[in-house]
Scaffold this active site. Structure first.
Site, PDB file in Angstrom:
ATOM      1  N   ASP A 141      41.081  39.591  38.268  1.00  0.00           N
ATOM      2  CA  ASP A 141      40.550  38.834  39.406  1.00  0.00           C
ATOM      3  C   ASP A 141      39.260  38.114  39.013  1.00  0.00           C
ATOM      4  O   ASP A 141      38.186  38.633  39.207  1.00  0.00           O
ATOM      5  CB  ASP A 141      40.290  39.799  40.562  1.00  0.00           C
ATOM      6  N   GLU A 176      34.267  31.848  44.903  1.00  0.00           N
ATOM      7  CA  GLU A 176      35.401  32.266  45.733  1.00  0.00           C
ATOM      8  C   GLU A 176      35.149  33.620  46.366  1.00  0.00           C
ATOM      9  O   GLU A 176      35.486  33.854  47.529  1.00  0.00           O
ATOM     10  CB  GLU A 176      36.672  32.303  44.877  1.00  0.00           C
ATOM     11  N   GLU A 177      34.546  34.512  45.592  1.00  0.00           N
ATOM     12  CA  GLU A 177      34.360  35.885  46.057  1.00  0.00           C
ATOM     13  C   GLU A 177      33.374  35.994  47.222  1.00  0.00           C
ATOM     14  O   GLU A 177      33.342  37.005  47.911  1.00  0.00           O
ATOM     15  CB  GLU A 177      33.896  36.773  44.893  1.00  0.00           C
ATOM     16  N   ASP A 205      45.868  33.310  41.741  1.00  0.00           N
ATOM     17  CA  ASP A 205      44.816  34.294  41.938  1.00  0.00           C
ATOM     18  C   ASP A 205      45.387  35.686  41.695  1.00  0.00           C
ATOM     19  O   ASP A 205      46.218  36.162  42.475  1.00  0.00           O
ATOM     20  CB  ASP A 205      44.264  34.177  43.363  1.00  0.00           C
ATOM     21  N   HIS A 292      38.319  44.706  42.078  1.00  0.00           N
ATOM     22  CA  HIS A 292      36.883  44.656  42.358  1.00  0.00           C
ATOM     23  C   HIS A 292      36.142  45.881  41.810  1.00  0.00           C
ATOM     24  O   HIS A 292      35.162  46.350  42.398  1.00  0.00           O
ATOM     25  CB  HIS A 292      36.618  44.504  43.866  1.00  0.00           C
TER      26      HIS A 292
END
Length: 480
Positions: A141, A176-177, A205, A292
């Site tokens: 990611d 983006e995050e 993604d 994450h």
């Protein structure tokens, strides 16, 4: 993929040869059944070497390791990632620009690269976010999507096709995050004319999840057709990307009315038993157990998912913008998006309120249909959608189911009309004289529009009194 849940605004109150991975890169468990290993042969798309994609991932890992362990937007790790991608693209001959996102949480740059061939007003765009979270290096990611696009861009440059039918543009988004900020900034920077040039945006993604699935954004849409056709050729059985809806960089494009699709292998949602039986992997576990987290390293990648995504992107690029001129190069199927009107308004545009679940005129299937006219006063209502017809199919059939109810009593005079047009040409006109009971299928041969992007439009006009309702449902355009 951003962890922030974004609510999709819906009007109307509704809604390849497989390569053995090198040491340190885990492949997903093989499905229990046999799949077809060869890609479609109709188009001469290159076989993207997964080892090259993995080499880019190694570089992104090295960048993160040397810059505090992450590649968060605005950080030294992100800046170095942008520089790495930019250098590769410039050396390959791309026109490359950096766009500073002044509205991002972390001021940083989007990277845009365009192959200098093809019509400038006919653009297909492929994007992935290059930033990660601060918790880890962000390899799945989303170095995975970024690396897949980078290697595809390099493969296109290496092939240097003699004929390009559409301009190919790639993008690596920042921030983006923190809420899709880089892609939002880009879309908002486009003029209405520039948005009109974009015939499709494809987002990638998290395409290497170790317990992943095979998901496609807007699976049944025209835009998704080439992505789906490739994975269908492998016997994969892709599913709609429900987990990712509104959570990645396709969303700002979708909200701007630009057709979108893309691949994903899944994030923190859990694989179902049915998915595990179909695709392999562990039921009840997250698609990406390192989502994450600090363990999102090069060891957190399925080479199988990565490879199938990379080759699917190549197939889509060749289908959409290059082609081989080979007879039989048909990627058919159902080309009309949201054909039964059950998914809100997109990609339809027109008069507000035409798509409705009102029970006074029932839908043919489901709950929603398009109800044009029926007002009993002078007026015009429209509904339209842009449709791209592939080349070299054996047949092209447009079908719609139409119900006409009228309060007019005449049997000889036309007062109210529904016109069906495609590409500006009238296919049929119906009126109050065609009123009857229930839905009637209306079909049209539209082979004359093969290889074109045309607009399908329904237009209802009524006179001053006595309503006529034109109710349309289940609109399809089948190419095959």
């Amino acid at each position: 993929m951003t962890g922030r849940t974004l609510t999709t605004a819906v009007a109307l109150a509704v809604g390849v040869a497989l390569t053995v991975p090198p040491v340190g890169l885990a492949a997903a468990s093989a499905p229990a059944r046999t799949v077809v290993a060869a890609p479609p042969t109709a188009l001469a798309a290159p076989d993207i070497a997964v080892s090259n994609v993995q080499a880019h991932l190694t570089q992104f890992q090295t960048i993160a390791t040397g810059n505090g362990g992450h590649r968060r937007a605005g950080s030294a790790g992100h800046t170095a990632s942008v520089a790495y991608v930019r250098a590769k693209l410039q050396a390959a001959g791309y026109t490359v620009t950096e766009q500073t996102c002044t509205s991002c949480v972390y001021r940083s740059n989007n990277l845009i690269a365009e192959w200098p061939a093809g019509p400038a007003d006919q653009v297909v765009m492929f994007g992935a976010h290059l930033d990660g979270v601060s918790a880890g290096p962000g390899i799945n990611d989303n170095a995975s999507g970024s690396a897949v696009l980078l290697e595809n861009a390099l493969a296109l440059a290496a092939q240097r096709p003699a004929t390009i039918t559409k301009r190919v543009r790639f993008a690596w988004w920042t921030d983006e995050e923190q809420g899709l900020n880089g892609s939002k900034f880009y879309v908002n920077s486009l003029s209405a004319t520039q948005r009109g040039y974009l015939k499709g945006y494809y987002n990638f993604d998290m395409v290497g999840s170790t317990n992943g699935g095979y998901f496609i954004n807007r699976l049944t849409s025209t835009t998704a057709a080439p992505l789906k056709a490739y994975w269908d050729s492998l016997g994969i059985g892709p599913e709609e990307n429900v987990e990712g809806q509104g959570r990645s960089d396709d969303y700002p494009f979708q909200q701007a009315g630009i057709p979108t699709s893309g691949y994903a292998a899944g994030a923190s949602a859990r694989k179902t038993s049915a998915q595990a039986a179909k695709w392999g992997g562990a039921a009840g576990s997250s698609y990406d157990p390192c989502y994450h987290r600090s363990c999102d390293t090069t060891g957190n990648i399925s080479a199988t998912h990565l490879n199938r995504s990379a080759d699917g992107v190549a197939y889509a690029i060749w289908q959409l913008a290059v082609g081989s001129g080979t007879p039989g190069a048909c990627v058919g199927g159902q080309l009309v998006g949201n054909s039964s009107f059950e998914s809100g308004t997109t990609p339809w545009t027109g008069t507000t309120g035409v798509i409705t679940s009102s029970t006074s005129r029932p839908a043919r299937t489901g709950s929603y249909k398009a109800w044009l006219g029926g007002n009993g006063r002078t007026g015009t209502e429209t509904l339209s959608q842009s449709v791209t017809l592939p080349t070299d199919c054996a047949s092209y059939t447009l079908e719609l189911h139409l119900r006409i109810d009228t309060a007019e009593t005449t049997t000889s005079r036309v007062y109210d009309r529904l016109t069906v047009t495609l590409g500006g040409a009238t296919l049929a006109t119906y009126s109050n004289l065609n009123a009857g009971s229930g839905y009637v299928a209306r079909t049209f041969d539209v082979a004359a529009y093969a290889g074109q992007t045309v607009t399908l439009t329904l237009t209802a006009t009524e006179d001053a009194s006595l309503q006529t309702s034109f109710v349309v449902d289940d609109v399809t355009l089948q190419a095959g």
